[in-house]
Design a protein around this motif. Structure first.
Motif, PDB file in Angstrom:
ATOM      1  N   ASP A 361       0.826  -1.217   0.000  1.00 41.90           N
ATOM      2  CA  ASP A 361       0.000   0.000   0.000  1.00 41.90           C
ATOM      3  C   ASP A 361       0.856   1.262   0.000  1.00 41.90           C
ATOM      4  OD1 ASP A 361      -2.348  -1.359  -0.063  1.00 41.90           O
ATOM      5  OD2 ASP A 361      -2.716  -1.268   2.101  1.00 41.90           O
ATOM      6  N   ILE A 362       1.999   1.180   0.673  1.00 43.82           N
ATOM      7  CA  ILE A 362       2.892   2.357   0.752  1.00 43.82           C
ATOM      8  C   ILE A 362       3.599   2.580  -0.595  1.00 43.82           C
ATOM      9  CG2 ILE A 362       4.900   3.382   1.954  1.00 43.82           C
ATOM     10  CD1 ILE A 362       2.806   2.848   4.021  1.00 43.82           C
ATOM     11  N   VAL A 363       4.036   1.466  -1.219  1.00 48.54           N
ATOM     12  CA  VAL A 363       4.906   1.638  -2.400  1.00 48.54           C
ATOM     13  C   VAL A 363       4.125   1.715  -3.723  1.00 48.54           C
ATOM     14  CG1 VAL A 363       6.788   0.445  -1.226  1.00 48.54           C
ATOM     15  CG2 VAL A 363       5.393  -0.838  -2.846  1.00 48.54           C
ATOM     16  N   ARG A 364       2.833   1.408  -3.666  1.00 52.44           N
ATOM     17  CA  ARG A 364       2.040   1.365  -4.902  1.00 52.44           C
ATOM     18  C   ARG A 364       2.205   2.656  -5.713  1.00 52.44           C
ATOM     19  NH1 ARG A 364      -2.595   0.071  -2.849  1.00 52.44           N
ATOM     20  NH2 ARG A 364      -2.745  -2.083  -3.511  1.00 52.44           N
ATOM     21  N   GLY A 365       2.633   2.492  -6.959  1.00 54.81           N
ATOM     22  CA  GLY A 365       2.760   3.637  -7.860  1.00 54.81           C
ATOM     23  C   GLY A 365       3.980   4.502  -7.593  1.00 54.81           C
ATOM     24  N   LYS A 366       4.825   4.099  -6.657  1.00 50.37           N
ATOM     25  CA  LYS A 366       6.021   4.904  -6.365  1.00 50.37           C
ATOM     26  C   LYS A 366       7.275   4.116  -6.751  1.00 50.37           C
ATOM     27  CE  LYS A 366       4.070   7.797  -2.743  1.00 50.37           C
ATOM     28  NZ  LYS A 366       2.846   7.174  -2.217  1.00 50.37           N
ATOM     29  N   GLN A 367       8.424   4.755  -6.581  1.00 49.62           N
ATOM     30  CA  GLN A 367       9.696   4.131  -6.969  1.00 49.62           C
ATOM     31  C   GLN A 367      10.669   4.042  -5.803  1.00 49.62           C
ATOM     32  OE1 GLN A 367      11.118   2.641  -9.774  1.00 49.62           O
ATOM     33  NE2 GLN A 367       8.940   2.534 -10.327  1.00 49.62           N
ATOM     34  N   ASP A 393       2.917  -8.815  -5.996  1.00 49.95           N
ATOM     35  CA  ASP A 393       4.232  -8.967  -6.641  1.00 49.95           C
ATOM     36  C   ASP A 393       4.436  -7.909  -7.714  1.00 49.95           C
ATOM     37  OD1 ASP A 393       2.143 -10.270  -8.014  1.00 49.95           O
ATOM     38  OD2 ASP A 393       3.559 -11.460  -9.195  1.00 49.95           O
ATOM     39  N   VAL A 394       3.380  -7.626  -8.455  1.00 49.21           N
ATOM     40  CA  VAL A 394       3.465  -6.618  -9.526  1.00 49.21           C
ATOM     41  C   VAL A 394       3.713  -5.230  -8.922  1.00 49.21           C
ATOM     42  CG1 VAL A 394       2.250  -5.544 -11.469  1.00 49.21           C
ATOM     43  CG2 VAL A 394       1.958  -8.001 -11.002  1.00 49.21           C
ATOM     44  N   ILE A 395       2.995  -4.935  -7.840  1.00 47.88           N
ATOM     45  CA  ILE A 395       3.190  -3.627  -7.184  1.00 47.88           C
ATOM     46  C   ILE A 395       4.640  -3.475  -6.737  1.00 47.88           C
ATOM     47  CG2 ILE A 395       2.579  -2.216  -5.161  1.00 47.88           C
ATOM     48  CD1 ILE A 395      -0.223  -3.551  -5.286  1.00 47.88           C
ATOM     49  N   PHE A 396       5.152  -4.502  -6.072  1.00 46.85           N
ATOM     50  CA  PHE A 396       6.537  -4.421  -5.572  1.00 46.85           C
ATOM     51  C   PHE A 396       7.537  -4.325  -6.729  1.00 46.85           C
ATOM     52  CE2 PHE A 396       4.868  -6.376  -1.541  1.00 46.85           C
ATOM     53  CZ  PHE A 396       5.293  -5.373  -0.695  1.00 46.85           C
ATOM     54  N   LYS A 397       7.366  -5.194  -7.718  1.00 42.28           N
ATOM     55  CA  LYS A 397       8.348  -5.218  -8.822  1.00 42.28           C
ATOM     56  C   LYS A 397       8.316  -3.917  -9.615  1.00 42.28           C
ATOM     57  CE  LYS A 397       7.223  -9.550 -10.115  1.00 42.28           C
ATOM     58  NZ  LYS A 397       7.230 -10.853 -10.801  1.00 42.28           N
ATOM     59  N   THR A 398       7.114  -3.394  -9.841  1.00 38.32           N
ATOM     60  CA  THR A 398       6.989  -2.133 -10.570  1.00 38.32           C
ATOM     61  C   THR A 398       7.689  -0.999  -9.821  1.00 38.32           C
ATOM     62  OG1 THR A 398       4.857  -2.910 -11.352  1.00 38.32           O
ATOM     63  CG2 THR A 398       5.317  -0.571 -11.686  1.00 38.32           C
ATOM     64  N   ALA A 399       7.625  -1.071  -8.486  1.00 37.42           N
ATOM     65  CA  ALA A 399       8.259  -0.021  -7.672  1.00 37.42           C
ATOM     66  C   ALA A 399       9.773  -0.203  -7.585  1.00 37.42           C
ATOM     67  CB  ALA A 399       7.652  -0.010  -6.277  1.00 37.42           C
ATOM     68  N   GLY A 400      10.267  -1.370  -8.059  1.00 34.27           N
ATOM     69  CA  GLY A 400      11.715  -1.590  -8.023  1.00 34.27           C
ATOM     70  C   GLY A 400      12.196  -2.540  -6.954  1.00 34.27           C
ATOM     71  N   PHE A 401      11.270  -3.228  -6.289  1.00 37.16           N
ATOM     72  CA  PHE A 401      11.665  -4.256  -5.317  1.00 37.16           C
ATOM     73  C   PHE A 401      11.971  -5.566  -6.032  1.00 37.16           C
ATOM     74  CE2 PHE A 401       9.566  -1.470  -2.350  1.00 37.16           C
ATOM     75  CZ  PHE A 401      10.060  -1.802  -1.092  1.00 37.16           C
ATOM     76  N   GLU A 402      12.838  -6.378  -5.439  1.00 35.94           N
ATOM     77  CA  GLU A 402      12.994  -7.759  -5.888  1.00 35.94           C
ATOM     78  C   GLU A 402      11.953  -8.607  -5.168  1.00 35.94           C
ATOM     79  OE1 GLU A 402      16.947  -9.450  -5.923  1.00 35.94           O
ATOM     80  OE2 GLU A 402      17.784  -7.428  -5.830  1.00 35.94           O
ATOM     81  N   TRP A 403      11.386  -9.560  -5.863  1.00 33.13           N
ATOM     82  CA  TRP A 403      10.325 -10.422  -5.320  1.00 33.13           C
ATOM     83  C   TRP A 403      10.869 -11.847  -5.275  1.00 33.13           C
ATOM     84  CZ3 TRP A 403       6.006 -10.184  -2.689  1.00 33.13           C
ATOM     85  CH2 TRP A 403       5.058 -11.216  -2.775  1.00 33.13           C
ATOM     86  N   ARG A 404      11.108 -12.362  -4.080  1.00 29.45           N
ATOM     87  CA  ARG A 404      11.866 -13.595  -3.928  1.00 29.45           C
ATOM     88  C   ARG A 404      11.013 -14.792  -3.486  1.00 29.45           C
ATOM     89  NH1 ARG A 404      17.391 -12.790  -2.941  1.00 29.45           N
ATOM     90  NH2 ARG A 404      18.187 -11.089  -4.215  1.00 29.45           N
ATOM     91  N   ALA A 451       9.641   0.251   6.693  1.00 24.15           N
ATOM     92  CA  ALA A 451      10.668  -0.219   5.752  1.00 24.15           C
ATOM     93  C   ALA A 451      10.317   0.203   4.337  1.00 24.15           C
ATOM     94  CB  ALA A 451      10.795  -1.744   5.842  1.00 24.15           C
ATOM     95  N   ALA A 452       9.035   0.087   3.992  1.00 27.09           N
ATOM     96  CA  ALA A 452       8.582   0.459   2.645  1.00 27.09           C
ATOM     97  C   ALA A 452       8.812   1.944   2.392  1.00 27.09           C
ATOM     98  CB  ALA A 452       7.102   0.112   2.485  1.00 27.09           C
ATOM     99  N   ALA A 453       8.457   2.765   3.387  1.00 23.47           N
ATOM    100  CA  ALA A 453       8.627   4.216   3.228  1.00 23.47           C
ATOM    101  C   ALA A 453      10.111   4.579   3.118  1.00 23.47           C
ATOM    102  CB  ALA A 453       7.977   4.956   4.399  1.00 23.47           C
ATOM    103  N   ALA A 454      10.951   3.888   3.925  1.00 24.29           N
ATOM    104  CA  ALA A 454      12.397   4.157   3.864  1.00 24.29           C
ATOM    105  C   ALA A 454      12.964   3.767   2.501  1.00 24.29           C
ATOM    106  CB  ALA A 454      13.111   3.411   4.989  1.00 24.29           C
ATOM    107  N   ALA A 455      12.416   2.706   1.921  1.00 21.19           N
ATOM    108  CA  ALA A 455      12.879   2.267   0.593  1.00 21.19           C
ATOM    109  C   ALA A 455      12.647   3.367  -0.441  1.00 21.19           C
ATOM    110  CB  ALA A 455      12.150   0.992   0.175  1.00 21.19           C
ATOM    111  N   LEU A 456      11.525   4.070  -0.320  1.00 25.07           N
ATOM    112  CA  LEU A 456      11.190   5.111  -1.299  1.00 25.07           C
ATOM    113  C   LEU A 456      12.019   6.372  -1.085  1.00 25.07           C
ATOM    114  CD1 LEU A 456       7.286   4.783  -1.125  1.00 25.07           C
ATOM    115  CD2 LEU A 456       8.855   3.619  -2.705  1.00 25.07           C
ATOM    116  N   GLU A 457      12.257   6.697   0.184  1.00 27.14           N
ATOM    117  CA  GLU A 457      12.905   7.972   0.506  1.00 27.14           C
ATOM    118  C   GLU A 457      14.426   7.869   0.626  1.00 27.14           C
ATOM    119  OE1 GLU A 457      11.314  10.971   0.685  1.00 27.14           O
ATOM    120  OE2 GLU A 457       9.639   9.770  -0.105  1.00 27.14           O
ATOM    121  N   GLY A 458      14.934   6.654   0.865  1.00 30.92           N
ATOM    122  CA  GLY A 458      16.383   6.499   1.040  1.00 30.92           C
ATOM    123  C   GLY A 458      16.841   6.822   2.454  1.00 30.92           C
TER     124      GLY A 458
END
Lengths: 473, 197
Positions: A361-367, A393-404, A451-458
């Motif tokens: 929900d946090i990463v949807r549509g973001k990078q 999986d699509v939401i995560f992968k589209t945002a740039g996450f690896e899906w394991r 963790a999701a928010a930190a992934a987007l913001e660095g």
């Protein structure tokens, strides 16, 4: 009238096989979960003494600690490979059911036990893994054991245990919006320290605990060991019973209703007393971030890293300074200024479907931030399938996450999922010990949302800024 | 398991609290399927750098502690994971006794089952031993029967241990064999619970 009892005393009393003054009680074990890392020496011990597994059908094995999470069948490390192969051979030789790397039920042992309905209220559950406390979420008495104890349980289906003291952790009020079960348990440990539970079994009570879903309760109970308590549990209620209904190893029909009535009766009686009680106000808990090298070294996201000089005793000053040095942080630095290179969403603490949904929900549509490598490792094959069915999986992968693929993965980095020396990870796992995610790696424990928010913001941010719009809208 | 009654030896002082089992033996060494040979990996990342060279800054590498057999550390020793590889590494390295103000529960049990004597002393007593051992070679004698930690010059500390753990360590019991003497009771329990297979 009988004396009111806690659920801990009730389960204990129900499982006493033998009692002798001056000796530990011999308890019957209802479910013994095993994995590849802490079992080989136990099976070898049985073989050397010509002993067998007393109740293979009360034993369940899986492979989780070592398994690769990508290119599933290429295990480069020969020693890992041998350990997994040894588990398979041992399970075949002793007749123990095994969900191996190819099995559809494979996953982290503390994710699949509840998922399959093996975990049930009132059971005694052990596993050669300290996060066995997870299963306490169902009102089971579940604790981690060493390999000698694994051998003892395999051979006798019992375990000698000194009666523990009981500790109530009472969580008053309600958690605020955007504050999670992970934040709650981190805040409890930050407040009372990494050993306040030593010698105790914890029961979590109070309004905020009742409000938690089963998956959130598992997150709380999972980290009981980080407070020193081998086991932490929650009395069963409607939430527990509805979660269990329809699970594979749970009885159905009339038998389910009967079991449900017995489970409800296990809940702590009104007026029962504990050896100790601590309390915390849920409404004061903020999203948490650990800054140091044990889980009590933790601050709210709005706060700063501590100053060694403000610690009372000299060895405490040393401990804080050593942690800051290891973590590459400055005293009094604001925690949200800390930049990260890695994000790990997974582990027996936070890898269930609801954890992944909230992160999605946090990463949807973001990078994902350009400097960040981000990983999602579902807790089991079933979680992975369910998540894919919902398009996570699509939401995560589209945002740039690896899906394991499912496994313990980067929580303890026994497989190839390792953080390089000096690099920093926002992790949804349970331990920020030195070297936990790789030699020299720096771990910050957070919720999946954080963790999701930190992934987007660095860097760390207060996730409530992200959720505000969605939740109000 | 080797019984332990009286142990005399050299102290290695580790003035750190919350030493976790990930430090005692890092995860990359948990893949072996044997019980032996873990001593070389004890405190691996504290003892050795990235190239596998000994770190001079870590006092355990100091020659004066080479023969130490008594490890004295801070509070909450052995916290974290249930890995029995931790006591296996401690024993294999040459330690028979660990002294601390408190131990993590699982680690404590794992020690007893491997013939390592965990001795709980007060914070002040532990600190006194650590401070002295940091300054000079310090020999201690631990008498399990009398529950005493003794040093020639000044220390004479008593410690508590449950009678069961004491007997286990003194006698080097095979706990499974003891439990199997209650086989009839286990079977009776299974019958009562309709657990017979």
């Amino acid at each position: 009238m009988t004396q009111p009892k806690t659920i801990i005393e009730k389960i204990w009393n129900n499982h006493i096989v033998h009692q002798e003054p001056g000796k530990p009680d011999l308890l019957y074990i209802d479910l013994h979960l095993i994995h590849e890392v802490t079992s080989p020496q136990a099976f070898e011990g049985l073989r050397m003494k010509g002993r067998k597994v007393r109740r293979p059908e009360l034993t369940f094995a899986t492979m989780d600690h070592n398994v690769p999470t990508k290119q599933r069948h290429i295990i480069k490390d020969e020693v890992s490979k041998k350990q997994m192969h040894t588990l398979k051979e041992n399970c075949e030789e002793f007749g123990v059911p095994l969900a191996d790397i190819d099995h559809p039920d494979q996953g982290i042992v503390h994710v699949i036990g509840p998922e399959l309905g093996l975990t049930q209220p009132g059971k005694t559950i052990v596993c050669g893994d300290s996060h066995t406390s997870t299963h306490g979420a169902f009102g089971a008495l579940a604790f981690g054991i060493g390999t000698s104890e694994v051998e003892h349980v395999l051979s006798t289906q019992t375990l000698g245990q000194a009666r523990p003291k009981t500790l109530q952790v009472k969580v008053n009020g309600k958690l605020g919006t955007g504050v999670t079960a992970k934040d709650l348990i981190l805040a409890i440990i930050a407040k009372y320290g990494v050993r306040f539970g030593t010698g105790y079994v914890i029961e979590y009570t109070g309004e905020a605990i009742r409000d938690l879903s089963m998956e959130q309760r598992m997150t709380v109970c999972n980290m009981s060991i980080e407070a020193g308590a081998r086991a932490g549990l929650i009395s069963p209620d409607d939430t527990t019973i509805e979660y269990l209904r329809g699970k594979r190893h749970v009885p159905d029909g009339e038998a389910f209703e009967q079991a449900a009535a017995e489970w409800r009766a296990l809940a702590t009686d009104e007026g029962a007393s504990y050896d100790a009680t601590v309390e915390i106000d849920a409404d004061k808990v903020e999203p948490q971030v650990t800054w140091g090298t044990n889980p009590a070294m933790c601050v709210p996201v709005s706060a700063n890293v501590p100053d060694p000089a403000s610690q009372e005793k000299d060895y405490e000053q040393d401990e804080v300074q050593r942690a800051l040095d290891y973590m590459g942080l400055e005293a009094n630095q604001s925690i949200d200024s800390v930049e990260i290179e890695h994000v790990f969403i997974g582990s027996c603490t936070n890898s269930r479907l609801s954890d992944l949904k909230k992160a999605a929900d946090i990463v949807r549509g973001k990078q994902v931030h350009e400097k960040v490598t981000a990983l999602v490792v579902p807790g089991s094959k079933t979680v992975k399938e369910q998540a894919e069915a919902e398009g996570l999986d699509v939401i995560f992968k589209t945002a740039g996450f690896e899906w394991r693929d499912a496994g313990c993965s980067m929580c303890l980095a026994m497989n190839d999922d390792i953080i390089p020396p000096g690099e920093r990870c926002a992790s949804t796992s349970n331990r920020n010990f030195e070297g936990r995610q790789g030699n020299g790696a720096r771990t910050h424990l957070v919720s999946p949302e954080m963790a999701a928010a930190a992934a987007l913001e660095g860097h760390f941010v207060d996730v409530r800024q992200y959720t505000k719009t969605a939740l109000n809208g | 398991m080797e019984p332990i009654r009286v142990h005399s030896g050299l102290v290695y002082p580790m003035n750190r609290a919350n030493v976790d089992t990930d430090q005692i033996i890092p995860k990359q060494f948990l893949k072996r399927i044997e019980r032996q040979g873990f001593g070389q990996f004890l405190f691996y990342h504290w003892r050795f750098d990235e190239e596998g060279e000994k770190r001079d800054s870590f006092s355990m590498n100091d020659k004066k502690y080479t023969d130490a057999s008594i490890l004295v550390a801070g509070d909450n020793f052995g916290c974290g994971s249930s890995r029995e590889h931790a006591p296996w590494a401690i024993l294999d390295y040459g330690f028979r006794v660990v002294i601390a103000p408190s131990f993590a529960d699982i680690f404590y049990n794992n020690c007893v089952k491997n013939g390592i004597l965990p001795v709980q002393l007060s914070e002040d007593e532990t600190q006194a031993i650590i401070k002295k051992a940091e300054q000079q070679k310090l020999e201690l004698t631990i008498d399990l029967e009398k529950q005493l930690v003794v040093e020639e010059e000044e220390f004479n500390f008593s410690f508590d241990i449950s009678d069961y753990h004491k007997q286990m360590l003194l006698n080097g019991w095979d706990e499974i064999a003891v439990t199997l003497t209650h086989e009839d009771k286990i079977t009776a329990y299974e019958e009562r619970q309709h657990l017979t297979g």
